[in-house]
Design a protein around this motif. Structure first.
Motif, PDB file in Angstrom:
ATOM      1  N   MET A  31       0.844  -1.203   0.000  1.00 46.35           N
ATOM      2  CA  MET A  31       0.000   0.000   0.000  1.00 46.35           C
ATOM      3  C   MET A  31       0.876   1.248   0.000  1.00 46.35           C
ATOM      4  SD  MET A  31      -2.981  -1.000   2.777  1.00 46.35           S
ATOM      5  CE  MET A  31      -3.326   0.717   3.160  1.00 46.35           C
ATOM      6  N   ARG A  32       1.839   1.275   0.885  1.00 45.36           N
ATOM      7  CA  ARG A  32       2.708   2.450   1.018  1.00 45.36           C
ATOM      8  C   ARG A  32       3.551   2.644  -0.245  1.00 45.36           C
ATOM      9  NH1 ARG A  32      -0.791   2.810   4.094  1.00 45.36           N
ATOM     10  NH2 ARG A  32      -0.662   2.799   6.330  1.00 45.36           N
ATOM     11  N   LEU A  33       4.097   1.548  -0.775  1.00 37.86           N
ATOM     12  CA  LEU A  33       4.905   1.639  -1.990  1.00 37.86           C
ATOM     13  C   LEU A  33       4.106   2.201  -3.158  1.00 37.86           C
ATOM     14  CD1 LEU A  33       6.881  -1.727  -1.866  1.00 37.86           C
ATOM     15  CD2 LEU A  33       7.833   0.573  -1.647  1.00 37.86           C
ATOM     16  N   LYS A  72      -7.111  -6.462  -3.944  1.00 41.95           N
ATOM     17  CA  LYS A  72      -7.810  -5.891  -5.103  1.00 41.95           C
ATOM     18  C   LYS A  72      -7.898  -4.372  -4.997  1.00 41.95           C
ATOM     19  CE  LYS A  72      -9.044  -9.128  -7.945  1.00 41.95           C
ATOM     20  NZ  LYS A  72      -8.755  -9.087  -9.360  1.00 41.95           N
ATOM     21  N   ALA A  73      -8.114  -3.868  -3.790  1.00 43.80           N
ATOM     22  CA  ALA A  73      -8.254  -2.425  -3.591  1.00 43.80           C
ATOM     23  C   ALA A  73      -6.978  -1.659  -3.951  1.00 43.80           C
ATOM     24  CB  ALA A  73      -8.659  -2.122  -2.146  1.00 43.80           C
ATOM     25  N   ILE A  74      -5.829  -2.306  -3.844  1.00 50.29           N
ATOM     26  CA  ILE A  74      -4.582  -1.620  -4.214  1.00 50.29           C
ATOM     27  C   ILE A  74      -4.172  -1.928  -5.651  1.00 50.29           C
ATOM     28  CG2 ILE A  74      -3.788  -1.417  -1.828  1.00 50.29           C
ATOM     29  CD1 ILE A  74      -1.808  -3.695  -2.382  1.00 50.29           C
ATOM     30  N   GLY A  75      -5.046  -2.630  -6.380  1.00 51.93           N
ATOM     31  CA  GLY A  75      -4.820  -2.823  -7.805  1.00 51.93           C
ATOM     32  C   GLY A  75      -4.027  -4.050  -8.200  1.00 51.93           C
ATOM     33  N   LEU A  76      -3.827  -4.958  -7.276  1.00 53.68           N
ATOM     34  CA  LEU A  76      -3.096  -6.185  -7.602  1.00 53.68           C
ATOM     35  C   LEU A  76      -4.061  -7.328  -7.872  1.00 53.68           C
ATOM     36  CD1 LEU A  76      -0.228  -6.218  -4.950  1.00 53.68           C
ATOM     37  CD2 LEU A  76       0.014  -5.888  -7.405  1.00 53.68           C
ATOM     38  N   GLU A  77      -3.635  -8.248  -8.705  1.00 55.45           N
ATOM     39  CA  GLU A  77      -4.351  -9.502  -8.885  1.00 55.45           C
ATOM     40  C   GLU A  77      -3.895 -10.443  -7.770  1.00 55.45           C
ATOM     41  OE1 GLU A  77      -6.755 -10.025 -11.075  1.00 55.45           O
ATOM     42  OE2 GLU A  77      -6.466  -7.984 -11.839  1.00 55.45           O
TER      43      GLU A  77
END
Length: 127
Positions: A31-33, A72-77
């Motif tokens: 998330m931070r990255l 999913k909320a951070i855009g990763l599969e």
């Protein structure tokens, strides 16, 4: 309740808490990255403000569906997250994994089979 605790210990589940914390810390780091704040992710997840603070603090019991929603909320599969969490070759395969690999080997088409260690790769020939 006591029987359930004993059962968990027999299965080695006392280590699960440590692994859950590791996965949560990985999500927080990702998330931070990616530049996300807790509130950004909470909005995408549709949860109340400060929910992730309570999760990361350990006040909320973690379930797999929550971790997947965060991913999913951070855009990763999911596969991307778990590949980051468990890089190939980072741990030796368990006896169960070896058995499954052995059982599946005969079910895979020849071109998809993984060569055994030391076995030369076969070139496919097209007629």
């Amino acid at each position: 309740m006591i029987a359930r605790r004993n059962e968990s210990r027999l299965l080695g589940m006392e280590r699960d808490e440590k692994e859950v914390k590791r996965l949560l810390e990985m999500v927080r780091t990702l998330m931070r990255l990616l530049g996300y704040r807790n509130r950004d992710v909470e909005r995408k997840m549709g949860v109340s403000p400060s929910y992730l603070t309570r999760v990361f603090r350990g006040d909320v019991e973690i379930r797999l569906d929550l971790v997947l929603l965060m991913v999913k909320a951070i855009g990763l599969e999911y596969a991307e997250f778990f590949a980051l969490a468990y890089p190939e070759g980072s741990t030796p395969p368990s006896p169960a994994a070896k058995e499954i690999e052995f059982l599946l080997e005969g079910l895979r088409p020849a071109r998809l089979r993984s060569p055994s260690p030391g076995e030369p790769r076969r070139r496919e020939t097209h007629a």
